[in-house]
Design a protein around this motif. Structure first.
Motif, short mmCIF file in Angstrom:
data_model
loop_
_atom_site.label_atom_id
_atom_site.label_comp_id
_atom_site.label_asym_id
_atom_site.label_seq_id
_atom_site.Cartn_x
_atom_site.Cartn_y
_atom_site.Cartn_z
N ARG A 24 0.12 2.08 8.69
CA ARG A 24 -1.03 1.83 9.55
C ARG A 24 -2.30 1.61 8.74
O ARG A 24 -3.15 0.79 9.08
N GLY A 25 -2.43 2.38 7.63
CA GLY A 25 -3.59 2.17 6.76
C GLY A 25 -3.58 0.80 6.13
O GLY A 25 -4.62 0.13 6.04
N PHE A 26 -2.41 0.36 5.68
CA PHE A 26 -2.29 -0.99 5.11
C PHE A 26 -2.63 -2.05 6.16
O PHE A 26 -3.34 -3.01 5.88
N GLU A 27 -2.13 -1.86 7.37
CA GLU A 27 -2.36 -2.81 8.45
C GLU A 27 -3.85 -2.89 8.81
O GLU A 27 -4.38 -3.98 9.06
N ASP B 160 -12.29 -13.12 6.58
CA ASP B 160 -11.90 -14.52 6.42
C ASP B 160 -12.46 -15.37 7.55
O ASP B 160 -12.97 -16.49 7.32
N ARG B 161 -12.39 -14.88 8.77
CA ARG B 161 -12.95 -15.63 9.91
C ARG B 161 -14.46 -15.75 9.80
O ARG B 161 -15.05 -16.80 10.13
N SER B 162 -15.12 -14.68 9.32
CA SER B 162 -16.58 -14.73 9.18
C SER B 162 -16.98 -15.75 8.13
O SER B 162 -17.94 -16.52 8.33
N MET B 163 -16.28 -15.77 7.00
CA MET B 163 -16.61 -16.75 5.96
C MET B 163 -16.32 -18.18 6.40
O MET B 163 -17.05 -19.11 6.08
N GLU B 164 -15.24 -18.33 7.18
CA GLU B 164 -14.93 -19.67 7.69
C GLU B 164 -16.02 -20.16 8.64
O GLU B 164 -16.43 -21.34 8.60
N THR C 154 -9.31 -4.85 0.07
CA THR C 154 -8.18 -5.22 -0.77
C THR C 154 -7.69 -4.02 -1.58
O THR C 154 -6.48 -3.80 -1.71
N SER C 155 -8.63 -3.24 -2.13
CA SER C 155 -8.22 -2.05 -2.88
C SER C 155 -7.51 -1.05 -1.98
O SER C 155 -6.59 -0.35 -2.40
N GLY C 156 -7.91 -0.99 -0.70
CA GLY C 156 -7.24 -0.11 0.24
C GLY C 156 -5.80 -0.54 0.48
O GLY C 156 -4.89 0.29 0.57
N MET C 157 -5.56 -1.86 0.58
CA MET C 157 -4.20 -2.36 0.75
C MET C 157 -3.35 -2.03 -0.47
O MET C 157 -2.19 -1.61 -0.34
N MET C 158 -3.90 -2.21 -1.66
CA MET C 158 -3.16 -1.93 -2.89
C MET C 158 -2.84 -0.44 -3.00
O MET C 158 -1.73 -0.06 -3.41
N GLN D 52 -5.66 -4.85 6.25
CA GLN D 52 -5.29 -6.26 6.40
C GLN D 52 -6.12 -6.92 7.50
O GLN D 52 -6.58 -8.07 7.34
N LYS D 53 -6.32 -6.21 8.60
CA LYS D 53 -7.12 -6.77 9.69
C LYS D 53 -8.59 -6.95 9.28
O LYS D 53 -9.26 -7.88 9.72
#
Length: 283
Positions: free
Chosen positions: A257-260, A270-274, A9-13, A263-264
């Motif tokens: 690309r870094g933001f993307e 999210d899939r792992s926690m689900e 998340t910090s990387g996206m910001m 995000q992935k």
């Protein structure tokens, strides 16, 4: 698991902030005298990880480990520092207008401590008489005959007073001397010099405010002892923005690309926690 989620998340910001800086540079690529901002991405303070081994002694009711095995460090994210203006010289454009002035920085000395070249700027006065600085020399003459910026701020002379030229029929010497149409020489541009232009803060309208130590505020070229270093002003030219369009577009794609990528990573968490909640937690 959640530590990695926060790191991504910090990387996206951080990438989002860098994209904002690059977008602002791109939007001002055609603004005369504009200085591009450079952003730096830094890591949050690293955590030192050690393994506590059993078999230690007990002191005062507290059990101390026998030894600590150094494992390594763990970074907890990144952040983007505030954009820092780059005062490299922009390309000069010949306009032929007597009110257009370009600043020349090629003859300015380099600070031996920082390895950075100083910067020279025009001084202008705000309506509240506060002094600001600009490197945009695209000036005009108002109805009262004063030399002003496009926004109407008075350009100041060596005494920090507005310069009255009366008409566009005036000349500016290489050192900033103002010669009127009748041959009178009674003014000189206040060319401010500082060894550390990174202490300037942008305020909009292509204006700069000194945010450093007041004792080290920009001084005139004469006080700085640089009056004979070489030509500092060229009339009939404007200094264009120092934004490199090709490099800026490349940096914008890299930042995207870094933001993307971050995000992935979040989507994978999210899939792992689900899966942990809906499948593993059911067993």
């Amino acid at each position: 698991m959640f530590r990695g989620l926060y790191t991504a998340t910090s990387g996206m910001m951080a990438n989002n902030r860098q994209q904002q800086v690059l977008t602002n540079n791109l939007a001002n690529a055609m603004t005369p005298g504009f200085k591009k901002d450079q952003s730096v991405m830094r890591a949050f303070p690293a955590q030192l990880i050690k393994a506590m081994e059993s078999g230690g002694t007990t002191v005062g009711g507290a059990k101390l480990p026998a030894s600590q095995k150094h494992i390594g460090t763990l970074h907890t994210g990144v952040y983007t520092q505030e954009g820092i203006p780059s005062f490299t010289q922009g390309a000069l454009k010949n306009t032929g207008n007597s009110t257009d002035l370009a600043l020349l920085s090629s003859s300015l000395p380099i600070n031996p401590e920082t390895g950075q070249q100083g910067a020279v700027s025009f001084a202008v006065s705000l309506p509240n008489n506060e002094i600001r600085y600009t490197q945009n020399g695209q000036f005009t003459v108002d109805d009262a005959g004063f030399l002003t910026t496009a926004e109407g701020f008075n350009v100041l002379n060596q005494n920090l007073q507005p310069i009255q030229v009366n008409s566009t029929e005036f000349t500016i010497g290489e050192g900033g001397q103002v010669t009127l149409a009748d041959g009178t020489v009674n003014n000189s541009l206040f060319l401010s010099y500082t060894e550390n232009p990174q202490q300037f803060i942008k305020e909009g309208q292509n204006l700069l405010r000194w945010a450093g130590d007041p004792a080290l505020a920009p001084v005139s070229i004469e006080l700085a002892g640089l009056g004979n270093t070489g030509p500092l002003v060229q009339q009939g030219y404007i200094e264009q923005s120092n934004v490199d369009l090709t490099q800026t577009m490349t940096d914008m794609m890299k930042t995207y690309r870094g933001f993307e990528s971050n995000q992935k990573i979040i989507q994978a968490y999210d899939r792992s926690m689900e899966k942990a909640v809906n499948e593993i937690g059911r067993v």
